[in-house]
Motif scaffolding. Structure first.
Motif, PDB file in Angstrom:
ATOM      1  N   ASP A 200       4.845 -18.720  -2.235  1.00  0.00           N
ATOM      2  CA  ASP A 200       4.363 -17.483  -1.618  1.00  0.00           C
ATOM      3  C   ASP A 200       3.705 -16.637  -2.706  1.00  0.00           C
ATOM      4  OD1 ASP A 200       4.016 -14.970  -0.511  1.00  0.00           O
ATOM      5  OD2 ASP A 200       5.980 -14.910   0.452  1.00  0.00           O
ATOM      6  N   TYR A 203       1.401 -11.584  -3.694  1.00  0.00           N
ATOM      7  CA  TYR A 203       1.189 -10.501  -4.683  1.00  0.00           C
ATOM      8  C   TYR A 203       0.361 -10.949  -5.882  1.00  0.00           C
ATOM      9  CZ  TYR A 203       4.637  -8.056  -1.922  1.00  0.00           C
ATOM     10  OH  TYR A 203       5.290  -7.448  -0.881  1.00  0.00           O
ATOM     11  N   SER A 232      -2.868  -8.669   3.182  1.00  0.00           N
ATOM     12  CA  SER A 232      -2.145  -7.407   3.338  1.00  0.00           C
ATOM     13  C   SER A 232      -2.069  -6.589   2.054  1.00  0.00           C
ATOM     14  CB  SER A 232      -0.711  -7.682   3.800  1.00  0.00           C
ATOM     15  OG  SER A 232      -0.699  -8.121   5.128  1.00  0.00           O
TER      16      SER A 232
HETATM   17  N1  PMP Z   1       5.758 -12.633   1.542  1.00  0.00           N
HETATM   18  C1  PMP Z   1       6.227 -11.597   0.837  1.00  0.00           C
HETATM   19  C2  PMP Z   1       6.948 -11.875  -0.420  1.00  0.00           C
HETATM   20  C3  PMP Z   1       6.049 -10.292   1.293  1.00  0.00           C
HETATM   21  O1  PMP Z   1       6.517  -9.279   0.593  1.00  0.00           O
HETATM   22  C4  PMP Z   1       5.369 -10.071   2.490  1.00  0.00           C
HETATM   23  C5  PMP Z   1       5.202  -8.667   2.971  1.00  0.00           C
HETATM   24  N2  PMP Z   1       5.458  -8.430   4.249  1.00  0.00           N
HETATM   25  C6  PMP Z   1       4.902 -11.184   3.197  1.00  0.00           C
HETATM   26  C7  PMP Z   1       5.104 -12.453   2.695  1.00  0.00           C
HETATM   27  C8  PMP Z   1       4.189 -11.081   4.502  1.00  0.00           C
HETATM   28  O2  PMP Z   1       2.980 -10.398   4.416  1.00  0.00           O
HETATM   29  P1  PMP Z   1       1.977 -10.339   5.644  1.00  0.00           P
HETATM   30  O3  PMP Z   1       2.624 -11.028   6.801  1.00  0.00           O
HETATM   31  O4  PMP Z   1       1.713  -8.907   5.882  1.00  0.00           O
HETATM   32  O5  PMP Z   1       0.765 -11.084   5.191  1.00  0.00           O
END
Ligand code: PMP
Ligand code: GLU
Length: 376
Positions: A200, A203, A232
């Motif tokens: 994942d 960030y 995001s």
């Molecule tokens: N993975 C992590 C580590 C996150 O902090 C987030 C934040 N919600 C997500 C996935 C999902 O992000 P999103 O679904 O908004 O793309």
């Protein structure tokens, strides 16, 4: 009435969402709560991205899209992964999802059988274990070491039921960045035990020290890695619900079936915004990253001044604070008395810690820290 699903009954609610809902209720009742519980940039989505989606709407991009996403966006994602992450994929290995969270869910649904074990390295984001459970699997926990890196102890939790390891760098909630040696170690475990890896990297662009390494680019890991990312955080697009993954070719048809029978496809016009994000000028990403870094210096400086120990804030936008003792009670105290919403570390498998997001506006962070100082 018949009983509801036992699987869902066993799943914990999302602590970040619970805290955020609670603070929204307090705000609605007239209390000036500063919400640092949810990691969400307060910036508006950059104008050229929004404009691309508006143009797509006006052009009539309002119909169903292919379940894997429009080809133009999948190509932009493949180009990005090759360019930025040295992940050698074509658009055939890419699928567009309704956020990175949806990508995690789809991966688990498509890959796990009942009883399969997934290694979650704590402190870990609140939704990994629930996504594993919803898919019928079982999360098995191990911990980062005192330097917030992976060490040999990860081998101790591997059994003949282990199917996958999740890595998340830069990390939510700690802000730590996994170094090359941590990722090599995870890669070795995956190769030694024939495991999948879910990486994942949401960030990735928010990094202040160290460099981002994608495990999918290490050795032969590409053939067993699902690399997840999204829009995001880097592009301030939380409400767009837009993310993606690159997966091993053999897994794609199963993952596609999960999409076809659930969401169907992601919003068509939102995907055109995603293309503008990936292919447009990246100055907006760097400008936001610099601003987050400024907030980080301020927040970590204030917390250190108050005598708190914090995790290495190398990336993402979280300060992970060692409060000792009962973190849930401390988070409740901060909410009730200081009107600052934060997420207790227990939700991330790290009792004794509290996470605050410094993605909020600087003026709000200043007030929040003054209030925390007052109640401590
Ligand atoms: N993975 C992590 C580590 C996150 O902090 C987030 C934040 N919600 C997500 C996935 C999902 O992000 P999103 O679904 O908004 O793309
Ligand atoms: N990932 C963010 C957080 O951890 C957003 C909330 C969520 O999806 O859990 O706060």
């Amino acid at each position: 009435m018949k009983s509801l699903s036992e699987t869902i009954a066993a799943v914990a609610p999302s602590a970040t969402m619970v805290m955020s809902n609670r603070s929204k209720e307090m705000i609605a009742s007239g209390i000036d709560v500063i919400s640092l519980a949810v990691g969400e940039p307060e910036f508006a989505t950059p104008a050229h991205i929004t404009q691309a989606a508006v143009d797509a709407l006006i052009r009539g991009e309002t119909h169903y899209a292919p379940s894997r996403g429009i080809s133009e966006l999948r190509q932009a994602v493949a180009d990005k992964l090759n360019r930025d992450n040295h992940i050698a994929v074509t658009q055939r290995e890419i699928m567009v999802t309704a956020g990175a969270k949806d990508a995690v869910r789809i991966t688990m649904m498509a890959m796990l059988n009942k009883g399969d074990e997934v290694v979650v390295i704590d402190p870990s984001w609140v939704s990994y274990e629930p996504c594993v459970q919803i898919a019928g699997g079982r999360a098995v926990h191990c911990s980062l070491n005192a330097d917030f890196q992976v060490d040999e102890s990860v081998y101790e939790v591997i059994t003949d039921k282990t199917k996958m390891i999740i890595v998340n760098t830069p990390s939510n909630p700690t802000g730590a960045v996994l170094g090359r040696s941590s990722l090599r170690l995870v890669a070795d475990v995956c190769m030694d035990h024939d495991l999948f890896c879910l990486s994942d990297e949401i960030y990735e662009k928010l990094i202040y020290e160290e460099e981002h390494v994608s495990i999918g680019a290490i050795g032969d890991m590409l053939e067993r890695t699902v690399t997840i990312n999204g829009f995001s955080k880097a592009y301030a697009m939380t409400g767009w619900r837009l993310g993606y993954f690159a997966a091993p070719p053999d897994a794609l048809p199963a993952m596609d079936k999960v999409m076809q029978h659930s969401i169907g496809c992601v919003n068509t016009f939102a995907m055109w915004g995603g293309i503008a994000a990936l292919e447009g000028d990246q100055t907006c990403v760097e400008d936001m990253r610099k601003e987050f870094e400024r907030r980080k210096m301020f927040v970590i400086g204030r917390l250190t001044g108050l005598g708190f120990r914090t995790a290495p804030a190398e990336g993402a936008f979280y300060a992970f604070i060692n409060v000792g003792g009962d973190d849930v009670a401390t988070a409740n105290l901060w909410l009730e008395k200081a009107h600052v919403a934060a997420t207790p570390g227990t939700a991330f498998g790290a009792p004794g810690w509290i996470r605050i997001s410094y993605a909020a506006a600087m003026e709000r962070l200043e007030v929040a820290l003054n209030r925390i100082e007052a109640v401590m």
